[in-house]
Design a protein around this motif. Structure first.
Motif, PDB file in Angstrom:
ATOM      1  N   ARG A  83       7.517 -49.617 -73.819  1.00  0.00           N
ATOM      2  CA  ARG A  83       6.939 -50.395 -71.742  1.00  0.00           C
ATOM      3  C   ARG A  83       7.269 -51.917 -72.701  1.00  0.00           C
ATOM      4  N   LEU A  87       9.675 -54.506 -70.809  1.00  0.00           N
ATOM      5  CA  LEU A  87       8.961 -55.508 -69.459  1.00  0.00           C
ATOM      6  C   LEU A  87       9.099 -56.995 -70.360  1.00  0.00           C
ATOM      7  N   ALA A  93      14.103 -53.019 -67.738  1.00  0.00           N
ATOM      8  CA  ALA A  93      13.987 -50.990 -67.552  1.00  0.00           C
ATOM      9  C   ALA A  93      15.311 -50.688 -67.073  1.00  0.00           C
ATOM     10  N   THR A 144       8.305 -48.413 -65.674  1.00  0.00           N
ATOM     11  CA  THR A 144       8.744 -49.729 -66.178  1.00  0.00           C
ATOM     12  C   THR A 144       9.169 -50.332 -64.877  1.00  0.00           C
ATOM     13  N   GLU A 147       7.372 -51.373 -62.101  1.00  0.00           N
ATOM     14  CA  GLU A 147       6.716 -51.771 -62.348  1.00  0.00           C
ATOM     15  C   GLU A 147       7.496 -53.691 -62.328  1.00  0.00           C
ATOM     16  N   GLN A 148       8.611 -54.039 -63.293  1.00  0.00           N
ATOM     17  CA  GLN A 148       9.232 -54.939 -63.602  1.00  0.00           C
ATOM     18  C   GLN A 148       9.815 -55.732 -61.219  1.00  0.00           C
ATOM     19  N   PHE A 176      -0.360 -46.744 -65.752  1.00  0.00           N
ATOM     20  CA  PHE A 176       0.757 -45.700 -67.172  1.00  0.00           C
ATOM     21  C   PHE A 176      -0.201 -45.141 -68.290  1.00  0.00           C
TER      22      PHE A 176
END
Length: 203
Positions: A83, A87, A93, A144, A147-148, A176
């Motif tokens: 992860r 990031l 990702a 991820t 998340e991005q 996570f």
């Protein structure tokens, strides 16, 4: 100029970080290096192969040796590293996911191998260990990637305040860890449930 594969990957990673995956094309890479697109194909047969090499570069820190007390710690450490690596680069990702799907990244294969070994240590049958490893990698990439996307939308001011990834209540790291713990616990339960079957087969 004489091209080297390392220079191509470095420049491709630079384009990725500055402009995102959509702008990482063979034509753009050639323009940045001031060569013709055809010159790139001496080193990479196609864009997928290039992305695989970039993915390997991104994932280099993930594959470094690490001591783990048990199989749970091994999975947790590996996934946390994965992860963090994703990031650390724009659209990391998404790029690694594409390389995973096309089988172009040797680093992803190494991650899968280590996760499968941990699954076997947990008591999973070798036949199911790779499936368990792929399930875990799919979770990390999916989480991820989301998340991005949220980070990008938030940076552009397009994410509602109540959904901001910078809201302490959102705590993506904690979310996570929670999801990963569900997978690890499920792996332990599944392995324990199959143990009597394996024991009977052995006898």
């Amino acid at each position: 100029m004489q091209l080297h594969k390392r220079a191509l990957v470095t420049k491709a990673l630079e384009i990725l970080d500055n402009y995102g995956l959509a702008d990482l094309t063979m034509r753009r890479l050639a323009r940045e290096l001031e060569v013709t697109p055809g010159a790139l194909y001496w080193h990479f047969a196609n864009k997928q192969e290039l992305l695989g090499a970039v993915a390997d570069d991104i994932l280099a820190p993930v594959c470094s040796p690490a001591q783990a007390a048990d199989w749970q710690s091994s999975i947790t450490t590996l996934c946390s590293r994965l992860r963090d690596a994703l990031l650390s680069h724009t659209d990391g990702a998404e790029l690694v996911s594409a390389s995973f799907s096309t089988g172009q990244s040797t680093a992803v294969s190494a991650v899968l191998e280590r996760l499968a070994e941990a699954a076997v240590d947990a008591g999973t049958t070798p036949a199911r260990a790779e499936l368990a490893a792929r399930t875990i990698v799919h979770y990390v990439l999916g989480f991820t990637g989301d998340e991005q996307s949220r980070l990008q939308w938030d940076a552009a001011g397009a994410l509602p305040a109540e959904q901001s990834v910078f809201d302490p209540a959102a705590a993506p790291g904690a979310a996570f860890d929670f999801g990963l713990s569900l997978l690890i616990d499920g792996l332990a339960v599944q392995a324990a449930a199959s143990a009597p079957t394996r024991d009977r087969a052995a006898n």
